[in-house]
Design an enzyme around this catalytic site. Structure first.
Site, short mmCIF file in Angstrom:
data_model
loop_
_atom_site.label_atom_id
_atom_site.label_comp_id
_atom_site.label_asym_id
_atom_site.label_seq_id
_atom_site.Cartn_x
_atom_site.Cartn_y
_atom_site.Cartn_z
N SER A 13 31.79 23.85 7.24
CA SER A 13 30.92 23.28 8.26
C SER A 13 31.60 23.17 9.62
CB SER A 13 30.44 21.92 7.73
OG SER A 13 29.44 21.38 8.53
N ASP A 31 36.53 34.28 17.41
CA ASP A 31 35.65 35.17 18.17
C ASP A 31 36.08 35.35 19.63
OD1 ASP A 31 34.16 35.65 15.97
OD2 ASP A 31 32.30 34.72 16.67
N LYS A 67 29.67 27.07 4.78
CA LYS A 67 28.54 26.13 4.86
C LYS A 67 28.15 26.00 6.33
CE LYS A 67 26.89 21.47 3.93
NZ LYS A 67 26.21 21.35 5.24
#
Length: 448
Positions: free
Chosen positions: A214, A225, A239
């Site tokens: 999460s 990224d 999740k």
């Protein structure tokens, strides 16, 4: 409602009770460690003590569950609870009257320098106080000359998303996207960096494993990224569902999934759940069975879902969870029968607490954790004392046979638990880091 209360306490960052960490062994509640400065420690409760009665009612046997313990020991600040205990070591029975108090639950476990330029911060979950705690620690380490940061999110199951995005904002420059959400009936919503962050320049490593979920995945996904840092460890949990909580009115709540979380490059953090419920919930066990946690080649990459990082154009994969840039397998070579028994019985906490209490003068010359790290040695005689303590306290003979093989590994753990008695969590993690393959690899990467 009891579950809801417990959940709320964890997320609020405090609870009211007597201040012990405990485990249930053979239908008996055993104190693993009294929380430093808490009500239990103040009256003399020590590690290894066993609870026999609470408020004159016998409290052993099948009815003893985690829920029952919490229900009986927690209560409003200022109220008194009577706890009868079988003392560790002396086997005396003592009844304590303990005045409950507010016990803080910190979400940042540790913060210290790994070397003269590298700081380390470990976050165990994202509660309402996490960003404030993180900023205090970041400030402390920056003042100590930190140029590189190791952020440890292993086994961190997540929590409040706004706490995670605020932390990423401290590490990313400009107005870069941190995460975006999109649902069947919810339009795309972007969360971007806003503030001039405190640590936008220095090098960053994030540590993750199959227990990182999460909010932990939002942080590692954004750092990966934007090519802001290196992710080291094992594939994270996967999740990435946005949930809204609706109170029902009887003290319980329903959490409704309304959207999914996506990393800046467009990867869904959520692993697929189209097959069936059993295979979704069995996925982590399957990773053990397939060997993924032990061997990089076993990671089942979704080759169809290839994405590119946004600065360097490196290939990263979707398909659920964050796959690290550098894979470190789980090391099971140390898990001998003796180690397994020692962990299961909480022997390290119990022995180190009681040995420290009986030999405080031995430890008094160490002024800080660094002095302790270089100066204190777990001698063969001390290790032998630990092994015989385990034998006297029920660790079975067959397991004892592998004690010699486990010496190097357990010596580091013992030293870490001694450090915890004197220098709290920072001391514990500073010593444990010497034996931690992911942290050692992080230091190697940061020096490149």
């Amino acid at each position: 409602p009891l579950e809801m209360t417990h959940e709320a306490e964890i997320m609020d960052g405090n609870f009211e009770g007597i201040g012990i960490e405990f485990a249930i062994k053979n239908d008996t509640v055993q104190v693993l460690t009294p929380i430093p400065g808490g009500p239990s420690e103040q009256v003399g409760v020590s590690a290894g003590d066993k609870i026999i009665k609470i408020n004159d009612t016998v409290f052993v046997g099948k009815k003893v569950t985690n829920e029952a313990v919490m229900k009986n020991l927690k209560g409003p600040k200022g109220s008194i609870v009577k706890v009868t205990m079988l003392k560790s070591g002396s086997k005396k029975i003592i009844t304590y009257s303990i005045k409950r108090d507010k016990i803080p639950l910190y979400s940042v476990d540790a913060c210290f320098m790994l070397d003269n330029q590298t700081g380390y911060i470990k976050i165990n979950r994202f509660s309402k106080t996490t960003y404030v705690e993180f900023m205090e620690k970041l400030d402390t380490l920056t003042n100590r000359g930190m140029k590189r940061l190791v952020l440890d999110l292993r086994q961190n199951p997540g929590g409040f998303m706004d706490q995670a995005t605020a932390i990423v904002d401290e590490l990313l420059d400009g107005d870069k996207t941190i995460v975006f959400t999109e649902g069947r009936t919810m339009p795309k919503t972007y969360e971007k960096a806003k503030n001039q962050g405190m640590f936008e320049e220095g090098k960053v490593v994030v540590l993750i494993d199959e227990g990182s979920a999460s909010a932990s995945e939002i942080i590692s996904g954004a750092i990966q990224d934007w090519d802001r840092g290196v992710i080291i460890g094992r594939r994270s949990f996967g999740k990435g569902l946005v949930q809204q909580e609706y109170p029902i009115g009887d003290g319980s709540s329903v959490r409704l999934t309304v959207a999914k979380y996506y990393t800046p490059s467009g990867r869904s953090i959520q692993r697929p759940y189209e097959d069936n419920v059993a295979s979704y919930y069995g996925d982590i066990n399957k990773r053990y069975k397939d060997g993924e946690v032990f061997n990089q080649d076993s990671i089942k990459q979704e080759k169809k879902t290839v994405y590119k990082t946004l600065i360097k154009g490196r290939t990263v994969y979707g398909g659920g969870g964050i796959t690290p840039d550098i894979y470190i397998p789980m090391d099971t070579s140390n898990y001998t029968p003796f180690v397994m028994e020692v962990f299961a019985a909480g022997m390290l906490q119990e022995f180190s607490y009681n040995y420290y209490m009986d030999n405080k003068s031995l430890f008094s010359s160490y002024k800080n954790a660094d002095q302790f790290k270089t100066g204190f040695i777990v001698t063969d005689a001390l290790y032998a004392q630990f092994v015989s303590y385990c034998e006297q306290h029920g660790v079975n003979k067959t397991a004892i046979a592998s004690a010699e093989k486990s010496k190097g590994y357990l010596n580091n753990k013992l030293k870490a638990y001694f450090a915890k008695q004197i220098f709290r969590n920072d001391g514990f993690y500073k010593i444990a880091a010497q034996d931690d393959k992911m942290i050692q690899r992080a230091l190697l990467e940061l020096k490149k």
